[in-house]
Design an enzyme around this catalytic site. Sequence first.
Site, PDB file in Angstrom:
ATOM      1  CD  GLU A   1       4.116  -1.960   9.997  1.00 13.94           C
ATOM      2  OE1 GLU A   1       2.989  -1.186  10.048  1.00 13.94           O
ATOM      3  OE2 GLU A   1       4.951  -1.625   9.334  1.00 13.94           O
TER       4      GLU A   1
ATOM      5  N   GLY B   1       0.759  -1.009   0.134  1.00 14.45           N
ATOM      6  CA  GLY B   1       0.081   0.330   0.410  1.00 14.45           C
ATOM      7  C   GLY B   1       0.774   1.211   0.212  1.00 14.45           C
ATOM      8  CB  ALA B   2       1.767   3.630   1.631  1.00 16.12           C
ATOM      9  CG  MET B   3       8.354   2.086   2.816  1.00 12.20           C
ATOM     10  SD  MET B   3       8.003   0.686   4.053  1.00 12.20           S
ATOM     11  CE  MET B   3       9.175   1.340   4.994  1.00 12.20           C
ATOM     12  CD  GLU B   4       6.989   2.093   7.722  1.00 13.18           C
ATOM     13  OE1 GLU B   4       6.178   1.976   6.844  1.00 13.18           O
ATOM     14  OE2 GLU B   4       7.318   1.520   8.644  1.00 13.18           O
ATOM     15  CG  ASN B   5      10.518   5.154   2.650  1.00  7.69           C
ATOM     16  OD1 ASN B   5      10.989   3.994   2.700  1.00  7.69           O
ATOM     17  ND2 ASN B   5       9.765   5.073   1.473  1.00  7.69           N
TER      18      ASN B   5
ATOM     19  CG  HIS C   1      -0.421   2.590   8.702  1.00  2.00           C
ATOM     20  ND1 HIS C   1      -0.825   1.907   9.647  1.00  2.00           N
ATOM     21  CD2 HIS C   1       0.654   2.265   8.216  1.00  2.00           C
ATOM     22  CE1 HIS C   1       0.004   0.905   9.705  1.00  2.00           C
ATOM     23  NE2 HIS C   1       1.181   1.226   8.916  1.00  2.00           N
ATOM     24  CD  GLU C   2       2.390   3.881   5.341  1.00  3.18           C
ATOM     25  OE1 GLU C   2       3.526   3.751   5.785  1.00  3.18           O
ATOM     26  OE2 GLU C   2       1.572   2.878   4.905  1.00  3.18           O
TER      27      GLU C   2
END
Length: 856
Positions: free
Chosen positions: A316, A257-261, A293-294
Site C-alpha cells: 500500500e 474505495g476500490a480493490m485491485e483483484n 492506484h488499483e
Amino acid sequence: MSQNTVTKLLSEYQPFPFDLEMVRLDFQLDPKATQVRARISMRPLRAAAPLELDGEGLVLRKISVDGRVLARTEYSQSDTGLVIHAAALPAQPFMLETEVEIAPASNTALEGLYMSKGMYCTQCEAEGFRKITYYPDRPDVMARFHVTVSGAGPVLLSNGNPVVQEAGRAEWLDPWPKPAYLFALVAGDLVAHSGSFTTMSGRAVALNIWVRAGDETRCGFALEALKRSMTWDEQVYGREYDLDIFNIVAVDDFNMGAMENKGLNIFNSKWVLASPETATDGDYERIEGIIAHEYFHNWTGNRITCRDWFQLCLKEGLTVYRDQNFTADMRLGPVKRIEDVMALRARQFREDRGPLAHPPRPDNYKEINNFYTATVYEKGAEIVGMLRHLVGEEGYRAALDLYFERHDGQACTIEDWLQVFEDSSGRDLRQFKRWYTDAGTPRLTITDSFKNGTYTLDFEQKTVPTPGQDDKPPRHIPIAVGLLSPQGRDLIETTILEMTEARQSFVFEGLAERPVPSILRGFSAPVELDFAPEAAPDLAFLLAHDSDPFNRWDAGGRLALQTVVAMAQGGAVDPSYSAAIGALLKDGAADPAFSALCLHLPAQDQIAQALHEAGKSPDPEAIYQARETLAQALAMAHEAALSELYEAMAVTGPYRPDPEPAGRRSLRLATLSLLSRIDGGARARTLFDAADNMTESLAALGLCVSAGVGVGVGEAALAQFRARWQGDRLVMDKWFNTQLIASKPDQALSRAQSLVQDPLYDWKNPNRFRSLMAGFSANHAGFHRQDGEGYRFYADWLLRLDPLNPQVAARMSTAFETWARYDLQRQSLMRAQLMRIAQTEGLSRDLSEMTARMLG
Ligand code: 0A1
Ligand code: ZN
C-alpha cells in the site's frame, strides 16, 4: 478464548506447510443458496502436517481427499475453519475437494460474495475469501485459479483471461499465481464501456468498464485515466500489463474505495462514474488517482504481494507513492504535493498523536480490517519518498528494478524491500527501518546561529511515546534545506541533510550575510517542525519569496494557524498575515491552484490540535468563531482584490476537468468562500443558479447554507438541489454531506437528526451512511457540542450499523480518537459513549478492537 480477544502476532509467523498448485472453483449462483465446489491440488511440504483451512459462515456439503469422502472423525470444524488431521492426508500430492453453500443475498457485511442491487460481487481483501470456501486464506499461499460461473448473468466475470463464454456459463483462467485475497467474481446485468490498449511489447489488451445500464455514459474519463496509468507505468517503472483483458466493475455497495483483484478491479461506483454535471473537479482528480492506484497494484501488490498482513504497507505505501507521483505528473506537481501533505497532516498526524497510533508495520492486531489506515497507506508512501531522497533518483530506479527482478511472483516482507535498497545502493538502512517499526511523528526543534560567514543549523528530534512503545530511539531523517538571501535569492541548491542522532548540527560556510533557512522543502520527511523563538522564521518573507512552492505554502499556513490560534484565545487578527494575503492576491504570477491553497484557512480540527499542543484545552465554539472572524476580516480588508479575482477566474466554454480550468475554479471558489462571509451568500446564490458543473454548484450550495443570511437562502438552495438530483445516488451523497459540513454548529445536530428521517437516507449503503455521518463529525463544533448530544447521536448510529457492517462501523468510530484533546467534561462524555459501545453485547471484533484501543 472468544473471537474478540485473539491477538495475532507478527512474531508468530509460520509458513504454510502445503503448496497449492491449482485451484478449480465452480460457482452455481443463487441469492440464498450459492453452491461453491472447490478442487485444490496440494503438495505437502512437511511430513505429517495437519491441513488448516479458514472458513466462516459456510455450510459444508461434502469434503473428500483424492475422491475419498472424509469421515467426521478425520477433521475438526469450528466457527473459524476446519482442520484435516494429518492421518487423513497422503504424504504425496493430493486433491482436496469441498462443496459448500453460502447465501450472498443476506451478506450485509459486504465481505466475501454479496449482492448489490441484484448483482453478485466479491470483496476478499483482507480475509473475505474464507466466507466463500474453505481455504488457507493468507497472502503467502499463492495459486493459479480456474473459475467456472453459472446461474446468473448475462455477464459473468472472474480473474485472468476468458476460456469459455457461453450463455449462462463462463470459465476464466488466471495464469498468474495469486493469493486468495485477489480473487474476484462478478455476475449480473451489466453493460461495458470498452476500449483497448497496446502494451510496450505490442500485446493488445481489451479494456472494459462494467456498469449498470444508464451509467455507461459516465465512464469515459475513467477509461482514459486507465490508459494514462498503463502508459505511465511502462514509461516510469518499465512495468507492462500481463493479461489479455483488464476489467473494471462499478458497484454501489462497497466498503472502501476500490480493490485491485487480478485483472478484475472492483470499484465503488463513486470512484468511476463521472460527468461534468455530477462530478466535481476533486472527484475527477480522485478518480484518476484511484484508477491508477488499483492498476499500479498489478505489479506492486499482485505480482509481488505481502507475506502476511503485518506487511500491508509493503504494497500500500509503495502503491500510494506511485499513484501520488502519477497524479503529480498528470497535473501540477507542487499543488499535488501540498494536497497530499494536507491530507497526511489531517488524517495521519491526527492518528499518530492519539490512542490509535501504530507503526506502518504493526506487530499485532485483532482485526486486520482496522489497519487500512492513513499510517499504513499515506505514511507508508512518505517512507518510500524518504528512501528516494536517501538513494537519489537513479538509486531509486535501480532499487525498484532489482525489487521486480528479485521478487516477482513472491510474497514479501519489509525486510526484503529494504534489502533491495541496501544491495542496490550499498547504504545501511538499519536505523531507517525504524520508520516502519515505530509509531509516532518525530518533532524537530530547530535553532540556528551565524558567525563570521558560518551559518549553523541545530536540530533536535523527539518522538513522544505511543501506545505500547515508550522508547523512541532517534530516526534517520532526510531534511531538505535551502538558504535564501535577505532579498529572497537561493544561496545554495536544495541540500538533503541526513539526521541520525538525537541532536545534530549542520554547518554552511562562506556566507556573506545571515541567510533565511527554508527547512523541510517539499516536505522531505513526515515530521513536525518547531522553531526555537530566536530561530523563528519570517513566515511572511517565506510566503513571498521561497523558491520551494511547498515551503511557500507552508509558511502561509503556519502564519494562518498562529493567527487563528491566538484569536481562539481572545487575540486579534495579525496584520502581517492579512498583509501577506493581500500580497498573494496581487501576485499575478502565482498559479491559481496554488493561490487557492494559500487562501484556505486551517481546518477547525487542526486548530484544536494546535491548541492542545500549546497546553490549552480547545473550545470548539471559540475555534469556530475565531475562524469565521478571521475569514470575515480578510474579506473586508481585501474585498476589492477578491471580487476582481472572483470575476477574473470565471471559466468560459464547455466544462473540462483539466488542471488549468480546475485551478481557476478552485481560486474562484476560494475567493467566493471569503466574500460570502460579507455578502450574506448573495454571490454564492447567483453562482448556484448559473453553474453548469457540479464543482461550482456544490461549492455554492455549501456557501448558501453556511453564509446565507437572507430568508432561507440555504434551505431554498438545498430544496432545489434535492429536487433536481433525487434520482442520482452519487449526487445525493454530496447533498447529505455538504449541508452537514456547512451547517452552523448549533444547527448541525438537528439537521442530522432530520436527515436520518429522510426517505433517501439508506443507511445500509456505506456511501450514504458515510456521507451523512462523516459530514456531521466534520462539523467540528457541531459534533463536539458541549452537552454531548452529538456524541450520543453518532454512537447510536455506529451501534445500529455494527451488526450489519462491522467494517464500516469500526472505521467511522475514529471520530472519537481525539477525545483526550478536549476539556474534562467533553472527555468524559466521549469516553462514556465509547464505553457504552464497548459494553454492547455481541459487538463485532472490528468495533470492539477500536473502542478498546481508544479507551486505552
Ligand atoms: N487494497 C485496496 C483497499 C481495500 C482494502 C480492503 C477492502 O475491503 C476490506 C477493500 C479495498 C486498495 O488499496 O485500494
Ligand atoms: Zn491499495
